[in-house]
Design a protein around this motif. Structure first.
Motif, PDB file in Angstrom:
ATOM      1  N   PHE A   1      12.224  -3.497  40.884  1.00  0.00           N
ATOM      2  CA  PHE A   1      12.740  -4.261  42.017  1.00  0.00           C
ATOM      3  C   PHE A   1      14.117  -3.711  42.373  1.00  0.00           C
ATOM      4  CE2 PHE A   1       9.923  -6.987  39.597  1.00  0.00           C
ATOM      5  CZ  PHE A   1       9.082  -7.491  40.574  1.00  0.00           C
ATOM      6  N   ARG A   2      14.325  -3.490  43.647  1.00  0.00           N
ATOM      7  CA  ARG A   2      15.605  -2.987  44.134  1.00  0.00           C
ATOM      8  C   ARG A   2      16.102  -3.881  45.260  1.00  0.00           C
ATOM      9  NH1 ARG A   2      12.666   1.852  43.235  1.00  0.00           N
ATOM     10  NH2 ARG A   2      13.632   3.198  41.630  1.00  0.00           N
ATOM     11  N   ASP A   3      17.405  -4.171  45.182  1.00  0.00           N
ATOM     12  CA  ASP A   3      18.056  -4.963  46.236  1.00  0.00           C
ATOM     13  C   ASP A   3      17.271  -6.250  46.506  1.00  0.00           C
ATOM     14  OD1 ASP A   3      19.939  -5.642  48.103  1.00  0.00           O
ATOM     15  OD2 ASP A   3      18.968  -4.522  49.731  1.00  0.00           O
TER      16      ASP A   3
ATOM     17  N   PRO B   1      21.268 -12.090  44.212  1.00  0.00           N
ATOM     18  CA  PRO B   1      20.899 -11.340  45.415  1.00  0.00           C
ATOM     19  C   PRO B   1      21.513  -9.942  45.401  1.00  0.00           C
ATOM     20  CG  PRO B   1      21.510 -13.582  45.979  1.00  0.00           C
ATOM     21  CD  PRO B   1      21.840 -13.411  44.539  1.00  0.00           C
ATOM     22  N   GLY B   2      20.660  -8.963  45.748  1.00  0.00           N
ATOM     23  CA  GLY B   2      21.109  -7.581  45.820  1.00  0.00           C
ATOM     24  C   GLY B   2      21.033  -6.824  44.516  1.00  0.00           C
ATOM     25  N   GLU B   3      20.644  -7.462  43.418  1.00  0.00           N
ATOM     26  CA  GLU B   3      20.582  -6.774  42.127  1.00  0.00           C
ATOM     27  C   GLU B   3      19.226  -6.106  41.932  1.00  0.00           C
ATOM     28  OE1 GLU B   3      23.700  -8.953  39.165  1.00  0.00           O
ATOM     29  OE2 GLU B   3      21.636  -9.660  39.148  1.00  0.00           O
ATOM     30  N   ASP B   4      19.180  -5.187  40.971  1.00  0.00           N
ATOM     31  CA  ASP B   4      17.956  -4.481  40.617  1.00  0.00           C
ATOM     32  C   ASP B   4      17.453  -4.990  39.272  1.00  0.00           C
ATOM     33  OD1 ASP B   4      18.544  -3.075  42.874  1.00  0.00           O
ATOM     34  OD2 ASP B   4      19.246  -1.274  41.827  1.00  0.00           O
ATOM     35  N   GLY B   5      16.164  -4.820  39.041  1.00  0.00           N
ATOM     36  CA  GLY B   5      15.575  -5.198  37.755  1.00  0.00           C
ATOM     37  C   GLY B   5      14.185  -4.620  37.643  1.00  0.00           C
TER      38      GLY B   5
END
Length: 1188
Positions: free
Chosen positions: A517-519, A472-476
């Motif tokens: 994808f952000r947050d 949760p909260g990571e970017d990809g």
């Protein structure tokens, strides 16, 4: 007596054991158990488990800094980062092990089962498609969107006699459900009794046992696998039923043809699915013999380059074999009637050197039967096989040869078929496009047909989207990049629906072929599909985004036992899993301090290395993994063992035949480990027969025989390490053996052989005999015969041959025209003897050369020449005096006459050549006895030059972040392209950034530039390179961004010339106004006023000649709207804001709010005023005042 360098090969390793197992359970020979070890360190270090790029990134990262594996395709999430950091934690030697060198085969054992899971998990962590660990407890608890694991091929052809099976299997947690579409519409399986779906699978089964036509189910099918986290899609599967149509009935008249004429028998098989296999036979099922005159074409037709009378002896029937039904259908046979001038079919004429003339058949130049004309074209898809075919007629039967314009045929994937009539190139790529031509020739002439080959491409992956697991909260990001010809289009879908129609997601951004994808949050879980397609096909890929929130978990069994050898290095691994990524710390014997530094080193993946094991390092080590959701721990018990050492080694011995020999081998080892002592003879396992006795610390040989001579190796090994020692046993049959059989006689190199004699002198051979020298207590094993010749390399000795040490006479094979001289060298175990004295000389007679020089090359040293070089022949291949070389060359494919020259050296330079054209080269040896054999033809090239500019240089800007560059190869390479050089610089108006230079391989024709900012433009200069250097450059600039015009105006206005001039004018005007204001403030104004009141003028009021008087207000300021002249008069401004209207001799008044202000009268008339102004204009100061 020699201790081998392999000591401790297995002793550097640790061993993994179950917590309750006895330390001796891992003894060799017992059944496999979890404590068996495997040595994968060498594989790991070799880069099998760790890609070189990642390994280099790890090694280059500073200590304490988390390392990430980033590339264009994907930004690693924190979960992926953790898996990279834990990669070495999954090394397959248990939770702890020692780094070790090569391990003998007997010491390699199997790892515990959990190691396989750790290895698999770590390997998958390296790739972008991250999988959940295979631990069942984790698999059952973690949610996972669906993933398609098995599906039928896109073009699915089925046998109509069998049930139809369309496969679709998927995995996920929870288990996915399945449904199908047929021809893009929902396929209701429940309404069709013939259709069913396998349990826990999406595979469709269509059953025809109770009747039905399979053709009714043809169409395009697609499988959907769904759970609550998303939907995955299969490919669009085109279902077709195999067809085997019957041959149409037809009556075929006999085919009448003149002998020597060409003939084509057409097959025209019925169209089947898939296409049938065609072959020709007679009606009696005898195969038709095919050769370069009679052969079957790729289309199934039978071609006769020229018909002969014997072709009438059989009929010809075309047969079609269908794949699924395994049936063969036969066409009605053709019967030939050959008209001939020689009615007798004399078999003796078949082998006649001029068979056609003997039978009265006129000879003809070749002509093409297939394809027609002189040129054709063919398109092939990348990755497929290219089949080019040329079938020609003519008398005699023509030969077919294949060429490619501007280059050679790709030797690694090109092969000739069907008697050279077909050229097949496998796995075609873009480099195989171009013009090919076949040359058909016989003694009457030749013709050729040119085939233009165009290579297109269905989409193929450059970056296939992979599953993405985030905390949760990571970017990809998901990246979908494909290439093809034409360029494929990319369409994104989510859960099977177009992304445009999906609900908006503020955490998701689509940028062409990338989704960012952000947050991410738990609600972001879904399955994304990327469909890329062009006119030749499509690719569909699923990739899910999963967001996990998992407390730490240990992946290895608890309370492992690690046993290592003293003073070795070991590493304790602790594989774990969690999201967000946990941190790992180590403790010993429950102490509160974290282990790091000194003899301990903690790797960033969590592994603990002990650099040199000591006794005090024995104990219990605890690893603790922690994240915000909790912690997990595991313990490893480390035991330190003494090394295995041979302290009394076997010694070299010399024994008399029939005596007894004892070889000692006493070993010291750790008492808790099981010791095994074995023996090798000549590095092979020793068979212990009746004459030998093996004891714990020795080996005894009774009645020593000659076959017992050799090296004996004692191998002392435990489960963890081993030690080796070797001794040599020499057996003597002579009674003059030293009385002390245990004493080793001194050994030395043998004495030189002597008394060399040449006998049996022949034209190409001679017998050499010698007397051996003393072997100095070490048997002679080999003799080396050397020779020297006095013509090419006098005084230089060359090895001629090698013979066993048991012979002293040998027949030597000789070359013509060499003045030989021989010597012999003896070899034993200690070394080589000095060479013998040379023999007498023997010269063989001469002969023409039997070979030609090797390594013939043709390369340009300048752009207008070609240097032909070769390796000169030596004395044994010259075969005669005056060895020279006949050098021939001509332009390739021009069929011009050969140029030739005779050269005595090893090079020749051809001048005045065109730039980089191919030449055929031949170099033939010749001496005074004649010429050598016909040489092979070698292809060389003249000198290279600078290439022309790359063609079609295109600059595209798909977005504000990247600029895509594409170009085509130069029209005139003028040599072998070694690459491209791209120079580019960012600029914004007159501001120019630092120039960047990129070098590319010759096959690269595209490049992507990452923009530093969205405002700057880029200027690109691209040139091609050969060995000579960089050629002409082509220059392009990137397109202007949408707001660049305004931005450039704002950025560059201060540097424009017109702006600088305007600012200078304004500054000058302001300066003038300031001067005027200063003068006005320093002088009082004069106002000619006539008071309207009846007040007489006082005597103190000075009067002017013109009837005016000075007037100043209390602030000494002139009246607004007036102008002061140099003589003090006031001039009324011609302004709409004036208080007084001017008139000739008139008066003006102004009333405001009912009160009288006053009346002002100008005493001077207009002429006087104008006269004053005219006179004042001559003064520079007046000019300034007038401007004011």
């Amino acid at each position: 007596m020699r201790r081998l360098a392999a000591r401790g090969a297995a002793g550097d390793a640790g061993e993994v054991a179950p917590p309750a197992a006895d330390s001796t359970d891992c003894a060799p020979g017992r059944s496999p158990s979890p404590c068996r070890l495997i040595d994968l360190c060498a594989i790991w270090d070799a880069g099998v488990f760790l890609p070189a790029a990642v390994a280099a990134a790890w090694k280059g990262a500073p200590s304490g800094v988390p390392r990430r594996r980033l590339n264009e395709a994907e930004t690693l999430s924190s979960v992926q980062k953790a898996q990279l950091q834990r990669l070495e934690a999954a090394r397959p030697r248990g939770p702890g092990s020692g780094d070790r060198g090569p391990v003998p085969r007997m010491a390699r054992q199997q790892p515990p089962p959990w190691v396989h899971a750790a290895i698999l998990f770590s390997l998958l962590s390296l790739s972008t498609a991250i999988e959940i660990p295979m631990d069942p407890s984790i698999q059952n608890e973690l949610s996972q969107p669906p993933t398609i694991t098995k599906q039928s091929v896109k073009d699915h052809i089925v046998d109509p006699r069998d049930n139809i099976l369309i496969e679709c299997e998927a995995k996920g947690n929870p288990a996915p459900s399945f449904h199908w579409t047929r021809n893009s519409r929902f396929f209701n399986i429940a309404k069709d009794p013939r259709v069913s779906m396998r349990r826990r699978s999406g595979t469709l089964v269509i059953d025809f046992r109770s009747g039905g036509r399979p053709e009714e189910y043809e169409g395009e099918y697609q499988c959907f696998a769904r759970n609550k986290f998303g939907t995955a899609l299969s490919n669009r599967i085109r279902l077709q039923v195999s067809k085997s149509p019957l041959w149409p009935k037809e009556n075929l008249d006999p085919v009448v043809v003149q002998e020597g004429a060409p003939l084509t028998l057409q097959c025209n098989p019925p169209p089947g699915l898939p296409s049938p296999v065609i072959f020709w036979m007679s009606s009696s099922m005898e195969p038709i013999t095919q050769d370069k005159r009679v052969s079957q074409g790729h289309n199934g037709d039978l071609y006769f380059s020229n018909v002969m009378l014997q072709d009438m002896q059989t009929d010809y029937s075309c047969n079609a074999r269908f794949h699924f039904t395994h049936t063969i259908q036969q066409k009605n046979p053709f019967n030939l009637k050959v008209l001939t001038n020689h009615p007798y079919n004399d078999s003796s004429l078949r082998n006649h050197p001029d068979m056609y003339s003997a039978r009265g058949v006129a000879e003809r130049t070749p002509s093409f039967m297939y394809p027609q004309g002189t040129a054709s074209s063919q398109m092939v898809l990348r990755g497929m096989d290219l089949l080019l075919e040329c079938i020609a007629s003519g008398v005699p039967t023509p030969d077919i040869a294949w060429y490619k314009k501007g280059g050679d045929l790709p030797s690694d994937k090109a092969k000739l078929e069907n008697f050279n009539k077909a050229l097949r190139i496998t796995n075609v790529s873009e480099e195989d496009s171009g013009e090919y031509f076949c040359l058909a020739s016989n003694k009457m002439g030749s013709i050729r047909h040119t085939i233009s080959v165009r290579v297109k491409a269905a989409p193929y992956w450059l970056d296939e989207p992979k599953n993405l697991i985030l905390a949760p909260g990571e970017d990809g990001r998901l990246v979908c990049r494909a290439n093809g010809n034409p360029k494929p289009t990319v369409q994104w879908m989510v859960n099977g629906e177009p992304l445009q129609s999906a609900p908006p997601n503020p955490n998701r951004e689509v940028a062409g072929d990338t989704i960012i994808f952000r947050d991410t949050q738990i609600s972001s879980r879904a399955v994304y599909q990327c469909n890329t397609s062009n006119e030749h096909g499509y690719l569909l890929a699923n990739a899910f985004v999963s967001v996990l929130d998992v407390p730490p978990r240990m992946l290895s069994p608890r309370n492992q036992l690690i046993r290592v050898i003293l003073y070795n290095r070991t590493r304790l691994d602790c594989p774990f899993f969690g999201s967000p990524i946990p941190t790992l710390r180590w403790f010993k014997n429950g102490q509160g301090s974290n282990l790091d530094g000194g003899n301990y080193h903690v790797y960033e993946n969590g592994s603990l290395e002990i650099k040199m094991i000591r006794k005090e390092d024995q104990g219990i080590y605890t690893c603790v993994a922690t994240n915000i959701l909790g912690k997990a721990e595991n313990q490893v018990r480390l035991e330190v063992k003494d090394p295995t050492r041979i302290y009394r080694m076997p010694e070299d011995q010399v024994a008399q035949r029939g005596t007894t020999v004892q070889l000692e081998c006493r070993v010291k080892h750790d008492p808790s480990l099981k010791l095994t002592v074995s023996w090798l003879k000549d590095d092979e396992p020793l068979y212990i027969g009746n004459r030998m006795k093996k004891e714990e610390d020795s080996l005894t040989i009774f009645g020593v025989a000659e076959r017992d001579q050799g090296s004996y190796t004692c191998v002392a090994s435990t489960e963890l390490d081993q030690d080796l020692a070797k001794a040599y046993l020499t057996v003597l049959a002579d009674q003059a053996t030293p009385t002390n059989r245990l004493a080793a006689l001194p050994k030395g190199r043998p004495d030189r052989p002597r008394d060399l004699e040449l006998t049996d002198l022949a034209e190409r051979s001679v017998r050499l005999t010698w007397i051996p020298g003393d072997d100095n207590n070490s048997p002679i094993t080999d003799y080396v015969v050397q020779f020297e010749e006095d013509q090419f390399q006098p005084g230089v000795w060359h090895d001629h041959s090698k013979f066993p040490g048991s012979v002293n006479s040998a027949v030597l094979q000789l070359s013509p025209y060499v003045n030989y001289q021989f010597r012999v060298i003896a070899i034993n175990e200690v070394g080589s003897s000095h060479p013998s004295l040379p023999s007498e000389r023997y010269r063989t007679s001469g002969a023409p050369p039997e070979s030609n020089p090797s390594d013939v090359k043709g390369e340009g040293t300048r752009k207008n020449n070609m240097e032909i070089t070769w390796t000169p022949m030596n004395a044994t291949s010259a075969f005669g005096p005056n060895l020279r070389y006949i050098v021939k060359w001509r332009r390739r494919e021009t069929r011009e006459t050969w140029n030739n020259v005779t050269v005595w050296g090893s090079r020749y330079v051809v001048g005045q050549t065109p730039v980089y054209v191919p030449y055929e080269i031949r170099v033939q040896a010749e001496n005074d006895f004649g010429k050598g054999p016909e040489p092979d033809t070698v292809i060389g090239y003249s000198g290279e030059d600078l290439p022309s500019a790359p063609r079609r240089f295109r600059v595209r800007q798909p977005n504000l972040e990247t600029i895509n560059l594409e170009w085509d190869h130069p029209e005139h390479p003028n040599g072998i392209l070694i690459g491209y050089t791209l120079k580019y610089v960012a600029f914004n108006g007159t501001k120019v950034g630092k120039q960047i230079v990129e070098n590319f391989s010759p096959n690269q024709t595209k490049f992507t530039v990452q923009r530093a900012d969205p405002v700057s433009r880029y200027r690109f200069s691209l040139s091609a390179r050969t060995q000579v250097g960089s050629g002409e450059a082509v220059t392009e600039e990137s397109p202007a961004p949408p707001n660049e015009a305004y931005t450039n105006n704002q950025a560059d206005i201060a540097t424009q010339g017109w702006f600088i001039g305007l600012m200078c004018a304004i500054a000058l005007l302001v300066l003038i106004l300031l001067i005027v204001c200063f003068i006005k403030r320093s002088r009082g104004g004069k106002y000619p006023v006539r008071e309207k009141k009846d007040v007489p003028l006082g005597p103190e009021d000075p009067k002017e000649e013109d009837g005016s008087f000075d007037y100043s207000d209390e602030d000494n300021k002139p009246l607004q709207g007036s102008q002061t002249s140099l003589d003090g008069t006031i001039k009324q401004q011609e302004s709409d804001d004036s208080l007084v209207d001017y008139g000739e001799g008139g008066e003006g008044q102004f009333n405001e709010d009912g009160s009288f202000i006053g009346q002002y009268t100008v005493k001077k008339d207009k002429e006087e005023t104008e006269g004053n102004e005219s006179s004042e204009a001559t003064s520079p100061v007046n000019a300034i005042y007038s401007l004011a």
